[in-house]
Design an enzyme around this catalytic site. Structure first.
Site, PDB file in Angstrom:
ATOM      1  N   ASP A 160     -29.096  15.373 -13.143  1.00  0.00           N
ATOM      2  CA  ASP A 160     -30.240  15.401 -14.062  1.00  0.00           C
ATOM      3  C   ASP A 160     -31.492  15.837 -13.321  1.00  0.00           C
ATOM      4  O   ASP A 160     -32.542  16.031 -13.940  1.00  0.00           O
ATOM      5  CB  ASP A 160     -30.466  14.011 -14.673  1.00  0.00           C
ATOM      6  CG  ASP A 160     -29.533  13.773 -15.851  1.00  0.00           C
ATOM      7  OD1 ASP A 160     -28.821  14.713 -16.255  1.00  0.00           O
ATOM      8  OD2 ASP A 160     -29.505  12.636 -16.363  1.00  0.00           O
ATOM      9  N   TRP A 207     -19.292  16.531 -22.338  1.00  0.00           N
ATOM     10  CA  TRP A 207     -18.662  15.198 -22.425  1.00  0.00           C
ATOM     11  C   TRP A 207     -19.332  14.297 -21.392  1.00  0.00           C
ATOM     12  O   TRP A 207     -19.067  14.415 -20.206  1.00  0.00           O
ATOM     13  CB  TRP A 207     -17.163  15.349 -22.154  1.00  0.00           C
ATOM     14  CG  TRP A 207     -16.340  14.113 -22.309  1.00  0.00           C
ATOM     15  CD1 TRP A 207     -16.468  12.953 -21.623  1.00  0.00           C
ATOM     16  CD2 TRP A 207     -15.233  13.934 -23.196  1.00  0.00           C
ATOM     17  NE1 TRP A 207     -15.507  12.063 -22.023  1.00  0.00           N
ATOM     18  CE2 TRP A 207     -14.737  12.630 -22.988  1.00  0.00           C
ATOM     19  CE3 TRP A 207     -14.592  14.739 -24.147  1.00  0.00           C
ATOM     20  CZ2 TRP A 207     -13.634  12.130 -23.688  1.00  0.00           C
ATOM     21  CZ3 TRP A 207     -13.502  14.231 -24.834  1.00  0.00           C
ATOM     22  CH2 TRP A 207     -13.032  12.942 -24.618  1.00  0.00           C
ATOM     23  N   ASP A 208     -20.164  13.393 -21.884  1.00  0.00           N
ATOM     24  CA  ASP A 208     -20.995  12.569 -20.999  1.00  0.00           C
ATOM     25  C   ASP A 208     -20.412  11.161 -20.865  1.00  0.00           C
ATOM     26  O   ASP A 208     -19.581  10.742 -21.683  1.00  0.00           O
ATOM     27  CB  ASP A 208     -22.404  12.504 -21.623  1.00  0.00           C
ATOM     28  CG  ASP A 208     -23.494  12.226 -20.613  1.00  0.00           C
ATOM     29  OD1 ASP A 208     -23.172  11.877 -19.467  1.00  0.00           O
ATOM     30  OD2 ASP A 208     -24.684  12.347 -20.974  1.00  0.00           O
ATOM     31  N   TRP A 228     -27.933   8.513  -9.292  1.00  0.00           N
ATOM     32  CA  TRP A 228     -28.487   9.309 -10.370  1.00  0.00           C
ATOM     33  C   TRP A 228     -29.772  10.009  -9.873  1.00  0.00           C
ATOM     34  O   TRP A 228     -30.583   9.394  -9.208  1.00  0.00           O
ATOM     35  CB  TRP A 228     -28.832   8.414 -11.582  1.00  0.00           C
ATOM     36  CG  TRP A 228     -29.510   9.191 -12.660  1.00  0.00           C
ATOM     37  CD1 TRP A 228     -28.920  10.050 -13.539  1.00  0.00           C
ATOM     38  CD2 TRP A 228     -30.911   9.217 -12.944  1.00  0.00           C
ATOM     39  NE1 TRP A 228     -29.879  10.614 -14.359  1.00  0.00           N
ATOM     40  CE2 TRP A 228     -31.105  10.122 -14.012  1.00  0.00           C
ATOM     41  CE3 TRP A 228     -32.027   8.575 -12.393  1.00  0.00           C
ATOM     42  CZ2 TRP A 228     -32.368  10.393 -14.559  1.00  0.00           C
ATOM     43  CZ3 TRP A 228     -33.274   8.851 -12.933  1.00  0.00           C
ATOM     44  CH2 TRP A 228     -33.431   9.747 -14.006  1.00  0.00           C
ATOM     45  N   ASN A 238     -22.378   7.627 -19.495  1.00  0.00           N
ATOM     46  CA  ASN A 238     -23.588   7.188 -18.806  1.00  0.00           C
ATOM     47  C   ASN A 238     -23.573   5.777 -18.249  1.00  0.00           C
ATOM     48  O   ASN A 238     -24.600   5.284 -17.808  1.00  0.00           O
ATOM     49  CB  ASN A 238     -24.785   7.349 -19.742  1.00  0.00           C
ATOM     50  CG  ASN A 238     -25.183   8.802 -19.875  1.00  0.00           C
ATOM     51  OD1 ASN A 238     -25.618   9.421 -18.913  1.00  0.00           O
ATOM     52  ND2 ASN A 238     -24.985   9.375 -21.045  1.00  0.00           N
TER      53      ASN A 238
END
Ligand code: DGJ
Length: 742
Positions: free
Chosen positions: A538, A467-468, A185, A470
């Site tokens: 991100d 459409w995430d 990430w 996590n």
């Protein structure tokens, strides 16, 4: 018209392949051929062996010479006596026998469309009624080949599959350099190239959901020397699968490389009942004798035609509220972003996480996930009022969802704790305070389809869905699957996801969708079949984005690569960049913004307005053009790439000065992909100040631009050359529009 010509030329080429194909059939050869490459298999008695993978041979007689080489290996590498390499198939037969010996049964060739030929090679164990169909699809124009394998059990009772790869590719060149794409990430798709040595190198994912979070399921293998952009033999591979995957690269004692790719067999063995079959995901491969740049262009062209949705339609300019508001917003703030974005020229607003949850309002990431009811305290007018606002400003509306997951603190979890992935009696681990729903369970699939469809039916004006997803698997075990089938969860879950996506798409065929998994955690061609684009990361720090987008560009095209301009200093890196640098970096992908324009200065607003206008002009070249990576940020403190339109009449060049070091040496920027005989005018866009190049310079011949190139001016190395760009300070950047003189 363009399409007709395309198909006409494909038809001619296909006819040529048929010539080779027919001749091959007489000679026991199976040719998997694209316009520039070929895989040559030969039926040797009962075996099918690979003899060659490389540039295609124009003369059929040459294939006869190729087949006199010693073969590279079998079409499938099974576990059996005298086979000591990593197996692509390991099955325990119904009576407990461990080995498999496959024999050729037949092969068929069919045309899927004028550009795509499918060859199916059928093999059978020489004792058991266990069949293996290796299915190749050769995408002619794009030079991409997909390989998938179907394992069929016709034995009297169940068999057990332990290794069930999509493809096995043996290669010989003596030295092999593997480029992999690693990260996590906020730091996806970093490139690392290492020489493969004797033994087995494995890259894989065991995360269940986030397929490209730690490693991308994509790799490059350069033969004989390190991969170069424009020369040398390179094989690119990427697995179209949104679950656990694995590639193994084994160098044996004779320095042959064996590449086995497919679903990760780790913890995934399963029973295949009698009468059932199992089809693997597609492994996509491409070969280039002209370096890795061509591999990227092959995959991009393939993706726009086959790999993602509507690859021939321009993507809208997006503004998203996430990096500005996170969970803390109200209706007024959102409406302000909508109207300020629209004023700048944005075409679509996306409302991100935090809009739902009543009993457990989603005011942070610890609660509310799963409760897809609008939070009227935050948004008293509901989604409808925001849609109205967007429409009144002349822009479209998009919405964030994360329907595969649930917070412990949610009405959904209280009602259906058994829907989360877990094991009886074990502690349940969370990632980002959430659990993954068990998509092997049809009830869960229905819930997700109904949730997303419900939202879209209630608000048919929603144009776009982000459409995430996590969390990766934080637990193993399915309350739904039988006790003796628990290790099938990873596969069943991914099939469940595809079922859900197919159903959503069937109900809402026009909705534009972005795939996201904590940034670029699910960038794979398995999911992209259902999506138009992905959120790359991100990390919107422009310096880091140069590297993230650079890595991503090796397999995935700019049209799909969400790239947003965000506020400075960046929330995590604390680094600041001029607005121009931020735009110049984001404009080489699918441009968007992720900030509140009212926080910008007048100059920044003016700049943004113009930049969005320019992007609309260059959008067709960036989104449909051929990518040429010119100067790598990994090798220099300046990076450069360009896109060239199909007709070579337009191009856009990006140059970034991402690091300033005294005494640095700057390479010339030698353009590529232009027509050497054509003459081009050059115009700078996103200009700030007046020290960059003059407007409408030229015309210059394509040959001059590609051979002499553009010189770089820096404070310590001034060039008097006719055509220069100035990169005086760190984070200076340049975009040039290059247009053929009619
Ligand atoms: C992760 C995504 O990458 C972000 O863009 C944002 O949508 C958050 N999730 C929301 O929770």
């Amino acid at each position: 018209m363009k399409m007709n010509l395309f198909f006409a030329s494909v038809f001619l080429l296909t006819a040529m392949i048929n010539v080779h194909g027919n001749a091959a059939a007489n000679n026991n050869l199976i040719l998997i051929e694209t316009s520039n490459t070929v895989l040559v298999y030969r039926i040797d008695q009962e075996d099918v062996n690979l003899y060659y993978f490389g540039e295609t041979l124009k003369q059929y007689d040459d294939f006869k010479l190729v087949e006199q080489n010693s073969h590279l290996g079998n079409i499938v590498s099974t576990y059996r006596g005298l086979a000591f390499n990593e197996s692509s198939l390991r099955v325990t037969h119904h009576d407990g026998v461990l080995s498999t010996e496959l024999e050729y049964v037949e092969h068929t060739v069919e045309s899927i469309d004028p550009n795509t030929r499918q060859t199916t090679v059928v093999l059978k164990d020489n004792i058991y009624d266990f069949y293996v169909d290796v299915v190749f699809r050769a995408y002619h124009q794009q030079d991409v080949i997909s390989i998938s394998t179907r394992y069929r059990n016709s034995e009297p009772s169940a068999v057990h599959l332990y290794h069930f790869a999509s493809s096995y590719l043996p290669v010989f060149s003596g030295r092999y350099f593997l480029t992999l794409f690693h990260g996590e990430w906020f730091g996806e798709m970093n490139m690392r190239e290492t020489e493969l040595v004797e033994g087995i190198r494995i890259i894989d994912s065991k995360q269940g959901v986030k397929t490209s979070d730690k490693f991308s399921p994509s790799f490059l293998v350069s033969l004989s020397h390190k991969a170069k952009e424009n020369s040398g033999e390179v094989i690119g591979g990427t697995l179209a699968w949104s679950g656990n995957w694995r590639h193994s690269f084994e160098i044996d004692h004779r320095r042959k490389l064996h590449i086995v790719s497919g679903i990760n067999p780790f913890g995934s063995d399963f029973r295949l009942e009698s009468g059932n079959s199992f089809t693997t995901p597609e492994m996509l491969i491409s070969y280039s004798s002209k370096g890795k740049g061509q591999i990227s262009r092959n995959f991009h062209a393939w993706a726009r035609e086959y790999g993602l949705l509507a690859g021939n339609e321009e993507r809208p300019l997006i503004i998203n509220n996430w990096e500005d508001t996170f969970f803390s917003f109200d209706e007024e703030m959102i409406k302000e972003i909508i109207s300020d974005g629209a004023d700048l020229g944005i075409e679509l607003f996306v409302l991100d996480d935090g809009w739902f949850g009543t009993e457990y309002p989603r005011d942070n990431d610890s609660q509310g996930l799963g409760d897809w009811v609008v939070n009227r305290e935050k948004l008293p007018g509901g989604i409808e009022s925001l849609i109205e606002k967007a429409h009144s400003e002349g822009i479209k509306f998009g919405l964030w969802v994360e329907p595969e997951m649930v917070n412990k603190d949610s009405e959904l979890f209280k009602k259906h704790p058994e829907w989360a992935i877990q094991e009886p009696g074990r502690r349940m681990y969370e990632q980002r305070n959430q659990y993954v729903l068990d998509l092997s369970n049809p009830e869960v699939q229905d819930f997700i389809v109904n949730t997303v469809s419900g939202i879209l039916e209630e608000h048919p004006e929603i144009y776009y869905i982000k459409w995430d997803a996590n969390s990766h698997f934080s637990n193993v075990g399915s309350p739904y699957l039988a006790a003796n089938n628990q290790s099938y969860l990873g596969i069943a879950h991914t099939h469940g996801l595809y079922t859900v996506l197919e159903r959503v798409r069937a109900k809402h065929p026009d909705i534009i969708m972005q795939v996201c998994a904590s940034g670029g955690g699910r960038i794979d061609y398995g999911s992209l079949k259902y999506f138009h684009e992905f959120w790359s990361s991100d990390n919107t720090d422009a310096y880091q984005r140069i590297f993230i987008q650079w890595g991503t560009s090796h397999f995935f095209p700019a049209i799909a690569m969400g790239a947003h301009v965000s506020d400075v200093p960046n929330g995590i890196t604390r680094r600041s960049f001029p607005i121009k640098f931020r735009f110049d970096v984001a404009m080489s992908g699918r441009l968007g913004m992720e900030l509140q324009p009212s926080h910008m200065t007048e100059e920044e607003l003016d700049f943004s307005k113009n930049a969005l206008k320019y992007y609309k002009r260059i959008r067709p070249v960036v989104q449909f053009g051929d990518l040429y990576r010119l100067i790598s940020p990994y090798e220099h403190n300046v990076a450069s790439l360009m896109y060239v339109s199909d007709s070579k009449s337009k191009a856009v060049l990006f140059v970034y000065h991402h690091k300033w070091i005294y005494g640095d040496v700057y390479p010339d920027i030698k353009l590529q992909g232009l027509d050497p005989d054509a003459r081009y005018l050059i115009r700078e866009i996103n200009k700030v100040g007046d020290f960059y190049i003059e407007d409408g310079q030229g015309p210059f011949s394509g040959e001059f631009l590609m051979k002499n190139g553009i010189k770089i001016n820096t404070p310590f190395s001034r060039s008097d050359a006719h055509l220069t760009v100035s990169l005086m300070g760190e984070y200076d950047s340049v975009i040039l529009e290059i247009e053929k003189v009619q």
